[in-house]
Each structure stands twice: as C-alpha cells, then as structure tokens.
Design a protein around this motif. Structure first.
Motif, mmCIF file in Angstrom:
data_model
loop_
_atom_site.group_PDB
_atom_site.id
_atom_site.type_symbol
_atom_site.label_atom_id
_atom_site.label_comp_id
_atom_site.label_asym_id
_atom_site.label_seq_id
_atom_site.Cartn_x
_atom_site.Cartn_y
_atom_site.Cartn_z
ATOM 1 N N ASP A 1 41.261 8.481 -13.532
ATOM 2 C CA ASP A 1 41.909 7.216 -13.912
ATOM 3 C C ASP A 1 40.953 6.027 -13.846
ATOM 4 O OD1 ASP A 1 44.617 8.276 -14.158
ATOM 5 O OD2 ASP A 1 44.572 8.471 -11.969
ATOM 6 N N LEU A 2 39.817 6.197 -13.202
ATOM 7 C CA LEU A 2 38.925 5.073 -12.921
ATOM 8 C C LEU A 2 37.966 4.787 -14.074
ATOM 9 C CD1 LEU A 2 38.012 5.907 -9.217
ATOM 10 C CD2 LEU A 2 39.972 4.612 -10.102
ATOM 11 N N VAL A 3 37.397 3.575 -14.042
ATOM 12 C CA VAL A 3 36.364 3.209 -15.007
ATOM 13 C C VAL A 3 35.180 4.149 -14.821
ATOM 14 C CG1 VAL A 3 37.070 0.786 -15.191
ATOM 15 C CG2 VAL A 3 35.373 1.447 -13.471
ATOM 16 N N ASP A 4 34.414 4.337 -15.877
ATOM 17 C CA ASP A 4 33.266 5.233 -15.809
ATOM 18 C C ASP A 4 32.352 4.870 -14.650
ATOM 19 O OD1 ASP A 4 34.164 6.598 -18.023
ATOM 20 O OD2 ASP A 4 32.864 5.538 -19.431
ATOM 21 N N GLY A 5 31.959 5.868 -13.902
ATOM 22 C CA GLY A 5 31.023 5.674 -12.805
ATOM 23 C C GLY A 5 31.662 5.315 -11.479
ATOM 24 N N ALA A 6 32.932 4.931 -11.478
ATOM 25 C CA ALA A 6 33.602 4.598 -10.217
ATOM 26 C C ALA A 6 33.967 5.887 -9.483
ATOM 27 C CB ALA A 6 34.844 3.760 -10.474
ATOM 28 N N ARG A 7 34.121 5.758 -8.187
ATOM 29 C CA ARG A 7 34.471 6.923 -7.378
ATOM 30 C C ARG A 7 35.545 6.543 -6.374
ATOM 31 N NH1 ARG A 7 30.915 7.666 -2.185
ATOM 32 N NH2 ARG A 7 30.602 5.489 -1.618
ATOM 33 N N ILE A 8 36.119 7.555 -5.756
ATOM 34 C CA ILE A 8 37.088 7.365 -4.679
ATOM 35 C C ILE A 8 36.428 7.834 -3.390
ATOM 36 C CG2 ILE A 8 39.298 8.141 -3.740
ATOM 37 C CD1 ILE A 8 40.305 8.361 -6.648
ATOM 38 N N ALA A 9 36.495 7.008 -2.358
ATOM 39 C CA ALA A 9 35.936 7.371 -1.051
ATOM 40 C C ALA A 9 36.711 6.630 0.035
ATOM 41 C CB ALA A 9 34.452 7.035 -0.975
ATOM 42 N N GLY A 10 36.536 7.088 1.256
ATOM 43 C CA GLY A 10 37.315 6.534 2.354
ATOM 44 C C GLY A 10 36.535 5.688 3.335
ATOM 45 N N ALA A 11 37.181 5.436 4.452
ATOM 46 C CA ALA A 11 36.647 4.548 5.474
ATOM 47 C C ALA A 11 35.337 5.052 6.064
ATOM 48 C CB ALA A 11 37.680 4.348 6.581
ATOM 49 N N VAL A 12 35.179 6.347 6.167
ATOM 50 C CA VAL A 12 33.939 6.894 6.733
ATOM 51 C C VAL A 12 32.755 6.504 5.859
ATOM 52 C CG1 VAL A 12 32.686 9.016 7.271
ATOM 53 C CG2 VAL A 12 35.084 8.784 7.951
ATOM 54 N N ALA A 13 32.904 6.647 4.537
ATOM 55 C CA ALA A 13 31.814 6.290 3.616
ATOM 56 C C ALA A 13 31.506 4.796 3.683
ATOM 57 C CB ALA A 13 32.162 6.701 2.196
ATOM 58 N N PHE A 14 32.546 3.959 3.779
ATOM 59 C CA PHE A 14 32.335 2.516 3.880
ATOM 60 C C PHE A 14 31.604 2.180 5.181
ATOM 61 C CE2 PHE A 14 33.617 -1.765 5.202
ATOM 62 C CZ PHE A 14 33.154 -2.499 4.123
ATOM 63 N N THR A 15 32.050 2.777 6.273
ATOM 64 C CA THR A 15 31.434 2.522 7.574
ATOM 65 C C THR A 15 29.970 2.945 7.580
ATOM 66 O OG1 THR A 15 33.567 2.785 8.661
ATOM 67 C CG2 THR A 15 31.611 2.988 10.054
ATOM 68 N N GLU A 16 29.687 4.113 7.040
ATOM 69 C CA GLU A 16 28.294 4.575 6.965
ATOM 70 C C GLU A 16 27.435 3.601 6.170
ATOM 71 O OE1 GLU A 16 28.744 8.499 5.350
ATOM 72 O OE2 GLU A 16 29.049 9.400 7.324
ATOM 73 N N LEU A 17 27.983 3.078 5.074
ATOM 74 C CA LEU A 17 27.238 2.129 4.244
ATOM 75 C C LEU A 17 26.923 0.849 5.009
ATOM 76 C CD1 LEU A 17 26.117 1.004 1.534
ATOM 77 C CD2 LEU A 17 28.455 0.230 1.067
ATOM 78 N N VAL A 18 27.927 0.238 5.604
ATOM 79 C CA VAL A 18 27.713 -1.080 6.207
ATOM 80 C C VAL A 18 26.950 -1.022 7.525
ATOM 81 C CG1 VAL A 18 29.688 -2.098 5.008
ATOM 82 C CG2 VAL A 18 30.001 -1.193 7.327
#
Length: 120
Positions: A93-110
């Motif tokens: 359903d998402l725009v090309d290149g977008a992904r679905i991820a959760g809080a763990v991925a966000f936390t790892e990034l920041v």
C-alpha cells in the motif's frame, strides 16, 4: 558531512502546520545533503500511502506530497508497524521505496553516533 537526521512525524491533517513543518524540515535536510529517515506514526502514516497523501491545504506551504517525494527520492520513509497494522496497511500500500518497521528499528537508528532525532 552533515549528520544523519531522523524525523518522526506523529500527526496528520488534524495538525496540518505541525505535519507540514516536519515534512519541510525533512525535505530541506535532504536538499542540504543529510542522510534523512522520515518515520510516520499515527495519522501521519497516510503520508506514506500510495494515492492517499493528505492535502494539508496550507497557504505558503509546499504540498505534502511534494515534500514526501523529496524525502523519498533522497532519503528513506518508514511507516510504524503497529500503526500500519491498525489501519490494515501492508508494504504493497505504501509509496515506492517506503517500508514498515517498528520501535526497535527506530531506537537502533536514533542511538547511532551522529544521528539527530526530531519528533513532531
């Protein structure tokens, strides 16, 4: 080299000026050469859904779809996994290149060195 920037947007059309500010900052950072990751949560998920990007209708502001496209073209767009599930959205359903991820991925990034996180 500019730092990496994580922008988490937690609202949609119900808070148009705040949503526009987040999208404008993310698109501007891409234009400045930063590594930008836009995270969409709550009603903001609609900015990442194909053919559903809300028109914020703000005078003197770039259209939300244009800003999302600028971020998508030079950075990354992620939709919250719980938020997507609550709206029965999949990556198809998402725009090309977008992904679905959760809080763990966000936390790892920041938590990486050199990443600045902004939450709107």
């Amino acid at each position: 080299m500019p730092r990496s920037l994580a922008v988490k947007l937690t609202c949609g059309a119900e808070a148009a000026e705040r949503a526009n500010q987040a999208l404008t900052v993310a698109a501007s950072a891409v234009a400045a050469g930063a590594d930008v990751s836009l995270w969409l949560t709550g009603e903001a998920v609609w900015f990442g859904v194909r053919d559903r990007c809300p028109d914020l209708g703000l005078e003197h502001a770039s259209p939300a779809a244009t800003l999302v496209e600028a971020v998508r073209a030079g950075g990354s767009v992620t939709v919250c996994s719980q938020c997507a599930a609550r709206r029965s959205l999949t990556e198809a359903d998402l725009v090309d290149g977008a992904r679905i991820a959760g809080a763990v991925a966000f936390t790892e990034l920041v938590l990486r060195d050199g990443v600045q996180a902004l939450v709107y």
